[in-house]
Design an enzyme around this catalytic site. Structure first.
Site, PDB file in Angstrom:
ATOM      1  N   ASP A 448      15.809  -9.695 -11.702  1.00 27.69           N
ATOM      2  CA  ASP A 448      15.055  -9.597 -10.451  1.00 27.69           C
ATOM      3  C   ASP A 448      16.034  -9.475  -9.288  1.00 27.69           C
ATOM      4  O   ASP A 448      16.924 -10.324  -9.119  1.00 27.69           O
ATOM      5  CB  ASP A 448      14.190 -10.852 -10.300  1.00 27.69           C
ATOM      6  CG  ASP A 448      13.182 -10.745  -9.164  1.00 27.69           C
ATOM      7  OD1 ASP A 448      13.450  -9.997  -8.200  1.00 27.69           O
ATOM      8  OD2 ASP A 448      12.145 -11.433  -9.233  1.00 27.69           O
ATOM      9  N   SER A 528      14.048   3.749   2.556  1.00 30.48           N
ATOM     10  CA  SER A 528      13.051   3.155   3.430  1.00 30.48           C
ATOM     11  C   SER A 528      11.704   3.838   3.202  1.00 30.48           C
ATOM     12  O   SER A 528      11.394   4.237   2.075  1.00 30.48           O
ATOM     13  CB  SER A 528      13.524   3.273   4.884  1.00 30.48           C
ATOM     14  OG  SER A 528      12.667   2.585   5.748  1.00 30.48           O
ATOM     15  N   TYR A 542       3.697  -4.667   3.201  1.00 24.96           N
ATOM     16  CA  TYR A 542       4.663  -3.610   2.871  1.00 24.96           C
ATOM     17  C   TYR A 542       5.315  -3.069   4.132  1.00 24.96           C
ATOM     18  O   TYR A 542       6.550  -2.994   4.230  1.00 24.96           O
ATOM     19  CB  TYR A 542       3.953  -2.486   2.119  1.00 24.96           C
ATOM     20  CG  TYR A 542       4.861  -1.315   1.792  1.00 24.96           C
ATOM     21  CD1 TYR A 542       5.816  -1.422   0.779  1.00 24.96           C
ATOM     22  CD2 TYR A 542       4.765  -0.110   2.484  1.00 24.96           C
ATOM     23  CE1 TYR A 542       6.652  -0.348   0.479  1.00 24.96           C
ATOM     24  CE2 TYR A 542       5.588   0.955   2.191  1.00 24.96           C
ATOM     25  CZ  TYR A 542       6.535   0.835   1.183  1.00 24.96           C
ATOM     26  OH  TYR A 542       7.356   1.883   0.886  1.00 24.96           O
ATOM     27  N   LYS A 546       9.276  -3.598   5.067  1.00 20.27           N
ATOM     28  CA  LYS A 546      10.149  -2.420   5.072  1.00 20.27           C
ATOM     29  C   LYS A 546      10.722  -2.177   6.472  1.00 20.27           C
ATOM     30  O   LYS A 546      11.859  -1.712   6.621  1.00 20.27           O
ATOM     31  CB  LYS A 546       9.391  -1.189   4.586  1.00 20.27           C
ATOM     32  CG  LYS A 546       8.958  -1.251   3.128  1.00 20.27           C
ATOM     33  CD  LYS A 546      10.138  -1.328   2.172  1.00 20.27           C
ATOM     34  CE  LYS A 546      10.775   0.029   1.947  1.00 20.27           C
ATOM     35  NZ  LYS A 546      11.809  -0.006   0.885  1.00 20.27           N
TER      36      LYS A 546
END
Length: 644
Positions: A448, A528, A542, A546
C-alpha cells in the site's frame, strides 16, 4: 563428398548447436557470449557446386542459447588463402571474413574464424574455462602446465586473438595433438566426433581444476542482507556517473563470497594485478576501484591510457575513466554499468575472477598480462569500431520509481520508461506488480503506497539494486464512490487523502535526498487530474485530495529547484482503459448522457480517445526532455472546454 565427410549443412548445424549449448551451459567454461565453436561441412553454392565450409559461431551469440542462424558459413579455401599472408590488419580481416561467407545475411563470424579453419578435425570447441586460466595465469613455463594436463596438449604463450594467433597455429606442428592451451586466454579442443571433442574439453578442464584444488567456480555463496547507508551508495553512483560523463547504474551485490572478498585487507593488491583474461577488461576495466575515491581512480585510468597510446595502430577514442568494479570496506562489492545486463555481466566476470586469483595464488602466484597487452585488447581497433555505432536511449543509466504500476496509467508509464532505457521500481497493492514485466530492469514491490514502510523499502531496493532514484512518477490514486458533501463518509474522505496526498508527500520526502544526487537532475511527475481545474459535483473527496496533491507538487517545485530537481504535473481526463472503468460503468455513464459508449469515450474537443499510453507519453516526455521546465501543468484530455 569431400574430405569432411558431411554434405548436409543442416545436419552439421544441428550437431554443432547441440554441442555448443552443452559447452555454454557451464558458466565456468564460458560467460555471457564468450567462447566460440565450429564444425566443417560441405555446402552447395548458387551454381550447384560443392563448397567446403567451416560453420563458425557468429560474433555476439551466446553459446548457451545459440541456434542454427548463429553460425556463419565460410568458404575454407578463401580462409586458407588468407592464412598465407604475412600480415592482415583487423578491419581487413573482418571484411574478408564477411566476403568469405556463403550467406550475406549470416552474422559476422567470430574473430577466431581463421583459427577454426586451420585446426585439424571436423569440430573445434573454444572456451575461457576458469580452471585453465587459473593454471596458466602464473609465472610458470609451458612444460609445467603440460604436465598438469597430460599428453596431446600443446601449450602456447599468450598471442593476440585474431590473425596473429591463427598464423601461429597455422605454422605450428599439431600432429598428435587434440588440444591447444593459450596462456592467459583459454582452451581449444578439436577432432571429428563432436561428443568426443566435448568430452576431451571437459576432461582437460577437470584436470586443471584438480591441479588448482578448486571444485566450484563462480559460486557466489549464500545471499546476504546488504549493509551500509543507501545514501552513500547514491553518492558513490553520482561520483561514478560524473566521472563517466553520463548516468551509470550501480548495484550492491548480495553475494556473500564477493562481499567477503571486497572486505579483505589485501583486496587492492589481489585485484591490482589485472584481469583473468584480456577480454575481461571490456567489462571490468583492468583494475577495480578500492574505496570511494573516484576522482583518483579516473586520473589513474587516464594516465594508463596516455602511457599506452603509442601502442595504438589506429586513432583512439578514449573510453570513459569511471570504474566498473568497486570494493569497499563498508559497502562491500558493487558493480557499475550503463544497463542492468551490463552490471550482471560485470558482476559475474568479477566473481569468477576472484576464484581464478585465489586458485592461481595457491598454485604459486597469480599473474595477469601486463598493462600494455591489456591495453591492446581494451583499445583494439575492432572494439573501437563498435563505439561509432553505439547509441544510448534517452534514459539509459537512470532509475525510476512509479506508484500504481500494476495497471492503467502507472503500468503504461513504467512500460515507456523501460523502453526508454531506465531501470524501474514499481509499487502497487496488486501482487501482479511483481511480475508485471519480464525485464531484468524491473522490480515490482507489492504494498500500500500509504504505508511509509512500503515506500521506504521500495526506495532502498532502487538504490541497492540500481544505485539511486532519478525519476519519481506518482500515478497511484483512488477515486472514491460519488457522494455529495452532505453525505460524506469520514472513512472515504480520510482514505482519499491518505492515498492521494499523504502517500505522495511521504514518497517525496523519502526520495528527495536521492533526487538531489541524480546525475542529470531529479525529475518528479505527478499524475494529477482535470478535476483540479474543473471539479464536478459528487466527487469532493477525490477533487479536494487531488487538488491538495497538486499544491504539494507546486511547493516541491519551488523548494527543490535549487537542487536541480524538476517537478511537473500531467492532468489527464476520461482515461477509460484503467481498472476504474468497467464495461458496465461505461455503458451506464453513456446512457446517462444519452450517447453511445464510443461517443462517450471521445467526448472532448478533439474527438479522440485518451488512453493510458497517451498519458504515459506526456509523463515520460517530462522525464526525457524539458530541462528548463518545472512547475508546469500539461493537460492530456483531448481538450476540455471547462479547463480551457
Amino acid at each position: 563428398m569431400t574430405e569432411t565427410g558431411v554434405t548436409d549443412v543442416d545436419e552439421a548445424l544441428a550437431e554443432i548447436v547441440r554441442i555448443s549449448r552443452a559447452l555454454g551451459a557451464d558458466p565456468s567454461f564460458v560467460l555471457h557470449g564468450g567462447g566460440n565453436t565450429s564444425i566443417k561441412a560441405t555446402g552447395v553454392d548458387v551454381t550447384g557446386a560443392l563448397v567446403d565450409l567451416v560453420l563458425v559461431k557468429g560474433s555476439g551469440w551466446n553459446l548457451a542459447t545459440i541456434e542454427a542462424p548463429g553460425f556463419a558459413p565460410l568458404r575454407r579455401n578463401r580462409l586458407a588463402e588468407l592464412l598465407k599472408l604475412e600480415e592482415l590488419d583487423d578491419a581487413t580481416m573482418v571484411n574478408e571474413l564477411r566476403q568469405a561467407s556463403l550467406d550475406a545475411s549470416a552474422p559476422t563470424a567470430s574473430i577466431e574464424a581463421l583459427l577454426h579453419a586451420c585446426l585439424p578435425g571436423r569440430v573445434v570447441l573454444h572456451s575461457h574455462a576458469d580452471a585453465i586460466v587459473a593454471l596458466t595465469n602464473r609465472a610458470v613455463d609451458a612444460d609445467r602446465i603440460g604436465d598438469a594436463l597430460g599428453e596431446r596438449v600443446l601449450v602456447l604463450p599468450y598471442v593476440m586473438p585474431g590473425f596473429p594467433l591463427a598464423r601461429l597455429i597455422a605454422n605450428t606442428d599439431v600432429d598428435g595433438v587434440d588440444a591447444v592451451v593459450l596462456s592467459n586466454h583459454g582452451l581449444f579442443t578439436f577432432g571429428d566426433d563432436p561428443d568426443a571433442v566435448l568430452q576431451r574439453h571437459r576432461e582437460l578442464v577437470a584436470r586443471a581444476s584438480e591441479a588448482a584444488a578448486t571444485i566450484s567456480w563462480g559460486d557466489g555463496g549464500e545471499a546476504i542482507e546488504r549493509r551500509g547507508a543507501a545514501l552513500e551508495i547514491a553518492q558513490l553512483r553520482r561520483d561514478i556517473s560524473d566521472s563517466a560523463g553520463f548516468p551509470l547504474l550501480v548495484r550492491q551485490s548480495t553475494s556473500s563470497k564477493a562481499d567477503a572478498f571486497a572486505r579483505r585487507a589485501d583486496v587492492a593488491e589481489l585485484t591490482g594485478r589485472g584481469t583473468a583474461t584480456p577480454e575481461h577488461v571490456l567489462y571490468t576495466k583492468r583494475v577495480p576501484l578500492v574505496g570511494r575515491d573516484v576522482a583518483a581512480y579516473a586520473d589513474s585510468y587516464r594516465a594508463y591510457v596516455e602511457r599506452n597510446l603509442p601502442r595504438a595502430t589506429t586513432e583512439v577514442t578514449p573510453l570513459d575513466p569511471a570504474p566498473r568494479v568497486i570494493h569497499d570496506a563498508d559497502l562491500g562489492f558493487l558493480v557499475a554499468g550503463e544497463t542492468v545486463k551490463a552490471m550482471r555481466v560485470t558482476h559475474d566476470v568479477a566473481l569468477h575472477t576472484m576464484d581464478v586469483i585465489d586458485a592461481a595464488d595457491r598454485l604459486g602466484g597469480y599473474r595477469s598480462l601486463d598493462e600494455a597487452q591489456t591495453f591492446d585488447i581494451e583499445y583494439w581497433s575492432l572494439e573501437q569500431a563498435k563505439l561509432a555505432g553505439r547509441t544510448r536511449k534517452a534514459l539509459t543509466g537512470e532509475v525510476a520509481l512509479v506508484t500504481g504500476a500494476a495497471s492503467g496509467i502507472g503500468r503504461a508509464v513504467a512500460e515507456r520508461l523501460l523502453a526508454a532505457g531506465a531501470a524501474v521500481v514499481g509499487i502497487d497493492l496488486n501482487p501482479a506488480v511483481a511480475e508485471a514485466f519480464a525485464d531484468d530492469s524491473w522490480r515490482g514491490v507489492t504494498g500500500d503506497v500509504s504505508d511509509g514502510a512500503v515506500l521506504a523499502g521500495a526506495v532502498d531496493l532502487a538504490v541497492r539494486d540500481f544505485g539511486g532514484v532519478d525519476v519519481v512518477v506518482i500515478a497511484a490514486g483512488i477515486f472514491p464512490p460519488s457522494q455529495p458533501i452532505a453525505d460524506l463518509d469520514d472513512d472515504v474522505w480520510d482514505r482519499a487523502f491518505r492515498v492521494n496526498v499523504t502517500a505522495a508527500a511521504r514518497l517525496l520526502r523519502e526520495t528527495q535526498p536521492y533526487l538531489a544526487l541524480s546525475p542529470r537532475g531529479g525529475r518528479v511527475v505527478l499524475v494529477s487530474t482535470k478535476n483540479v481545474a474543473a471539479p464536478g459535483p459528487g466527487v469532493a473527496a477525490y477533487s479536494a485530495s487531488k487538488a491538495a496533491a497538486a499544491q504539494l507538487a507546486r511547493v516541491a517545485a519551488l523548494e527543490w529547484a535549487e537542487h536541480g530537481v524538476r517537478v511537473n504535473q500531467v492532468e489527464p481526463d476520461a482515461v477509460f482503459d484503467t481498472a476504474i472503468w468497467t464495461p458496465e460503468l461505461l455503458e451506464a455513464r453513456a446512457a446517462h448522457y444519452g450517447i453511445s459508449v464510443e461517443e462517450y469515450r471521445t467526448r472532448n474537443l478533439l474527438r479522440v480517445e485518451v488512453t493510458s499510453a497517451s498519458v504515459a507519453e506526456a509523463v515520460v516526455a517530462f522525464c526525457e526532455s524539458f530541462p528548463a521546465t518545472t512547475g508546469a501543468h500539461l493537460s492530456v484530455d483531448g481538450g476540455n472546454d471547462r479547463v480551457i
